[in-house]
Design a protein around this motif. Structure first.
Motif, mmCIF file in Angstrom:
data_model
loop_
_atom_site.group_PDB
_atom_site.id
_atom_site.type_symbol
_atom_site.label_atom_id
_atom_site.label_comp_id
_atom_site.label_asym_id
_atom_site.label_seq_id
_atom_site.Cartn_x
_atom_site.Cartn_y
_atom_site.Cartn_z
ATOM 1 N N THR A 49 -14.086 22.563 -92.612
ATOM 2 C CA THR A 49 -12.696 22.397 -92.181
ATOM 3 C C THR A 49 -12.378 23.277 -90.976
ATOM 4 O OG1 THR A 49 -12.132 21.858 -94.460
ATOM 5 C CG2 THR A 49 -10.308 22.467 -93.034
ATOM 6 N N GLU A 50 -13.190 24.327 -90.764
ATOM 7 C CA GLU A 50 -12.933 25.204 -89.624
ATOM 8 C C GLU A 50 -13.484 24.655 -88.313
ATOM 9 O OE1 GLU A 50 -15.304 25.498 -91.765
ATOM 10 O OE2 GLU A 50 -16.969 26.770 -91.135
ATOM 11 N N VAL A 74 -15.591 19.684 -79.528
ATOM 12 C CA VAL A 74 -15.612 20.547 -78.337
ATOM 13 C C VAL A 74 -14.387 20.325 -77.455
ATOM 14 C CG1 VAL A 74 -16.893 21.063 -76.220
ATOM 15 C CG2 VAL A 74 -18.107 20.709 -78.366
ATOM 16 N N ASN A 75 -13.884 19.090 -77.401
ATOM 17 C CA ASN A 75 -12.745 18.821 -76.519
ATOM 18 C C ASN A 75 -11.394 18.945 -77.232
ATOM 19 O OD1 ASN A 75 -12.902 16.614 -78.123
ATOM 20 N ND2 ASN A 75 -13.025 15.099 -76.472
ATOM 21 N N ILE A 128 -12.976 26.969 -85.146
ATOM 22 C CA ILE A 128 -13.944 27.194 -84.068
ATOM 23 C C ILE A 128 -14.512 25.839 -83.642
ATOM 24 C CG2 ILE A 128 -14.632 29.529 -84.786
ATOM 25 C CD1 ILE A 128 -17.118 28.262 -86.078
ATOM 26 N N ARG A 129 -15.029 25.780 -82.418
ATOM 27 C CA ARG A 129 -15.597 24.516 -81.940
ATOM 28 C C ARG A 129 -16.992 24.315 -82.533
ATOM 29 N NH1 ARG A 129 -13.786 26.758 -76.712
ATOM 30 N NH2 ARG A 129 -11.801 25.808 -76.124
ATOM 31 N N ASP A 130 -17.390 23.057 -82.604
ATOM 32 C CA ASP A 130 -18.711 22.694 -83.125
ATOM 33 C C ASP A 130 -19.777 22.981 -82.063
ATOM 34 O OD1 ASP A 130 -20.956 21.564 -84.234
ATOM 35 O OD2 ASP A 130 -20.322 19.495 -83.839
ATOM 36 N N SER A 131 -20.526 24.033 -82.250
ATOM 37 C CA SER A 131 -21.632 24.299 -81.322
ATOM 38 C C SER A 131 -22.972 23.937 -81.958
ATOM 39 C CB SER A 131 -21.637 25.772 -80.893
ATOM 40 O OG SER A 131 -21.701 26.634 -82.014
ATOM 41 N N TYR A 163 -24.716 20.541 -80.961
ATOM 42 C CA TYR A 163 -25.361 20.438 -79.655
ATOM 43 C C TYR A 163 -26.632 21.281 -79.608
ATOM 44 C CZ TYR A 163 -21.144 18.015 -78.593
ATOM 45 O OH TYR A 163 -20.133 17.093 -78.621
ATOM 46 N N MET A 164 -26.575 22.441 -80.250
ATOM 47 C CA MET A 164 -27.771 23.280 -80.328
ATOM 48 C C MET A 164 -28.880 22.532 -81.079
ATOM 49 S SD MET A 164 -29.368 25.489 -82.766
ATOM 50 C CE MET A 164 -28.185 26.253 -83.885
ATOM 51 N N ALA A 207 -30.353 19.517 -79.145
ATOM 52 C CA ALA A 207 -31.341 19.951 -78.148
ATOM 53 C C ALA A 207 -32.683 20.198 -78.824
ATOM 54 C CB ALA A 207 -30.849 21.220 -77.443
ATOM 55 N N LYS A 208 -32.650 20.800 -79.993
ATOM 56 C CA LYS A 208 -33.901 21.083 -80.704
ATOM 57 C C LYS A 208 -34.568 19.790 -81.181
ATOM 58 C CE LYS A 208 -32.998 25.836 -82.242
ATOM 59 N NZ LYS A 208 -34.226 26.415 -81.671
ATOM 60 N N LEU A 252 -34.385 16.875 -79.641
ATOM 61 C CA LEU A 252 -34.998 16.299 -78.433
ATOM 62 C C LEU A 252 -36.291 17.026 -78.093
ATOM 63 C CD1 LEU A 252 -31.780 15.756 -76.332
ATOM 64 C CD2 LEU A 252 -33.473 13.988 -76.840
ATOM 65 N N GLU A 253 -36.248 18.339 -78.158
ATOM 66 C CA GLU A 253 -37.424 19.128 -77.808
ATOM 67 C C GLU A 253 -38.575 18.822 -78.767
ATOM 68 O OE1 GLU A 253 -40.273 22.151 -77.663
ATOM 69 O OE2 GLU A 253 -38.866 22.075 -79.354
ATOM 70 N N LEU A 258 -25.467 12.077 -82.910
ATOM 71 C CA LEU A 258 -24.399 13.005 -83.293
ATOM 72 C C LEU A 258 -23.347 12.261 -84.108
ATOM 73 C CD1 LEU A 258 -23.975 15.108 -80.016
ATOM 74 C CD2 LEU A 258 -25.193 15.698 -82.120
#
Lengths: 401, 401
Positions: free
Chosen positions: A186-187, A191-192, A200-203, A206-207, A210-211, A213-214, A221
């Motif tokens: 709920t927190e 990002v927009n 807090i924004r969802d980081s 995206y992190m 990226a992993k 894809l790598e 998403l």
């Protein structure tokens, strides 16, 4: 009960499936994983050829040539690259030949242009320095039939060059696993979105994308969802063509940790719920409709470590990669590391080469958050359970990212 | 005249342009190069928060708590993550709090759930182990206004996480340079064509396309063309929106080496024609219509080395990358290396970690062809001009690929 990391990895891999195979145009294959054997369909080079511009000759004719006593040969043909010699080389004759062109019959040496002087349709050979003969023999790089690539090879410069050399314009490769990523809590806001008090924004999404894809997967998403079991279920149900489901948040045992009740509601067959490592101990893993569903911690430090140790090898296994583990190396600690304990611990670190040795600097901002640490981290130090505090200069095992 | 490698690199970079900037959705930014500064728009964490599930208390109330002599507090509120505390903590009270939730006013410590016993709306605190207080302070990871990323940062897991944390849903990144690749040579046929006598398939285009992708560019394959200056010109003219032109073959001075006459016909402003390295000495570079046009050798070993040393740094510079050079490290030769001479030489090698040191095994199949070497190579050894033959155990400089 927490299970060992190796057990957790084995359970995930035993319950995963390798991706199906697809044919792709060669130009679209960069970074893909090969799903076929590739053998040389011809010798390579396919014919004896010249590595330089010069004259194809009989070595017997020229072996005594010097600047003072040059050997004169009649030039009877000219072979550009890509053309076929029309004439054999006979005693007393030479054939002009270009780099990459086929050696004419009868010739057993090529004299460099620089070691010749042209005189009215004849050449004077002024040095016998062609004693190494300057001939690339047919098949000297690859023999017809030799198996050069096998399933699991990652297709980068050399492998793509070899596929091209041997006519594989549509190699068979593995499809990429589609990995769904859902951020629960709920927190968490998108990002927009406006960051209201307590949010807090969802980081993580995206992190982790990226992993994925790598690791050779394709992230999907699914966005952010509050701590509501109906909403989480709905979001997972709506995602199409997913090979692996990841969630962040709610994987522990608190009042609002909804992954356990979700597992029950969805009749997920549980595999494990805790892994004996720090950070990243709570990880809820199970099988849902023939797919793995894995709940990671909402803490980026923990989710990042869990991904590296559990999810990355899994994604790579699904993607058909042969080498699924990170390379390990011994590294020398540049500063002390006191945060040890009864649980095996992984520590983000920056490793640099220091006079031919690998030196590791632990990145300390990882109690909570640690996105800044991830910016610099190129290694995870693997500190065994019950390790004593480590002094600077101690040797540790590092997984190289 | 051959110029020094460093001079050649400088000339190319001086005559290149950085790519324009574009806004992309964050989820499409993996592997891109950031073209903006990114500062924290808020403190992170944006509020003091709890790293675990427990009770927010006044440390003064609980500092003497033990299992034998627990402290009893009234639970007056419950703060899930994402919610805002409704009440301040007063003496004799506690607020239930979840991981990630905002610490209520008045509280200066969080007691772990495990160190409490619940009794009818009260809790008994049975240990004061919360002396470390379990509070993540506002801004302890990032202070509002701190510049976290700068132009030239490669966007991978950590950087993407930070962009997300601070609301950058459409970061400004550099466009990728479009790199045209044209294979010239009458001996070259397309991968799906019949290999007639005297011909070989085009492998360079795919090997170089992979290297362009790895460097952060976008390859544009122009195919294969015979040794005919009109055909070569036409093929180059037809390519649209190209930022850098590469050709292979014809870069030397033989009868069929057409890149020099092509440069004259196209009024290319020449930069250099030979670089003092082996392999890869003949490289014809010039400026054509405000773009660089670079003719590489048709020999894959030479073209591969030229790409690594000249083209990769150029593509990365154009792409906006800050760190354009490969990392260098000292490595110990595992076997002797006798092929030295008056020209600086680069040798494909496989480097492995051997007890914390880097050991290098030269890959020898590189006189001609060497695609097999590229499969295993993860380094280029940099052997200075006039180096004596090197024995096993000698230390050499390695560029790590």
């Amino acid at each position: 009960m927490a299970i060992l990391l190796e057990q957790a990895c084995s359970l995930l891999q035993e319950n995963s499936r390798q991706m199906p195979v697809v044919e792709l145009p060669l130009a679209a294959c960069y970074g893909r994983i090969l799903a076929q054997n590739t053998a040389a369909d011809i010798d390579f080079p396919p014919f004896a050829r010249s590595p330089l511009d010069g004259y194809a000759v009989r070595f017997a004719d020229v072996k005594h040539a010097t600047a003072d006593c040059p050997v004169s040969l009649e030039v009877i043909d000219d072979v550009p690259a890509g053309m076929v010699p029309r004439t054999a080389v006979r005693a007393g004759t030479a054939v002009r030949i270009m780099t990459g062109a086929k050696i004419p019959a009868g010739a057993d040496a090529v004299i460099r242009l620089e070691d010749t002087v042209t005189v009215n349709g004849f050449i004077n050979i002024i040095t016998a320095a062609g004693a190494d003969r300057n001939i690339c023999r047919q098949g000297e790089e690859f023999k017809q039939g030799a198996v050069l690539l096998t399933p699991g090879s990652a297709l980068r410069d050399g492998a793509l060059g070899i596929l091209a050399m041997f006519g594989q314009d549509k190699p068979r490769v593995y499809e990429k696993p589609r990995v769904a990523i859902l951020a629960t809590g709920t927190e968490i806001v998108a990002v927009n979105q406006l960051v209201e008090p307590g949010k807090i924004r969802d980081s993580n999404s995206y992190m982790l994308a990226a992993k994925v894809l790598e690791a050779g997967g394709e992230p999907v998403l699914l966005g952010q969802v509050r701590d509501n079991i109906d909403d989480i279920e709905q979001r997972l149900e709506q995602a199409a063509d997913i090979d692996l489901y990841l969630t962040t948040g709610g994987a522990s045992v608190g009042d609002y940790d909804l992954m356990r009740p979700l597992f029950e509601r969805l009749s997920v067959r549980p595999l494990f719920s805790r892994v004996a490592i720090k950070p990243g101990m709570p990880v809820l893993a199970g099988c849902w409709r023939d797919r793995l569903l894995i709940g990671l911690s909402g803490n980026p430090a923990a989710a990042g470590v869990s991904f590296e140790l559990l999810i990355r090898p899994l994604v790579r296994r699904m993607a058909g990669v042969r080498q699924i583990e990170r390379p390990r190396a011994a590294a020398v600690l540049q500063q002390k590391l006191v945060k040890t304990g009864p649980v095996r611990r992984f520590v983000w670190a920056e490793c640099i080469f220091d006079n031919g040795r690998l030196a590791a600097r632990p990145l300390l901002l990882q109690s909570n958050g640690m996105m800044a640490g991830l910016l610099e981290a190129n290694a995870l130090l693997d500190i065994p359970a019950f390790s004593p505090p480590l002094v600077a200069g101690a040797t540790v095992a590092a997984l190289l990212l």
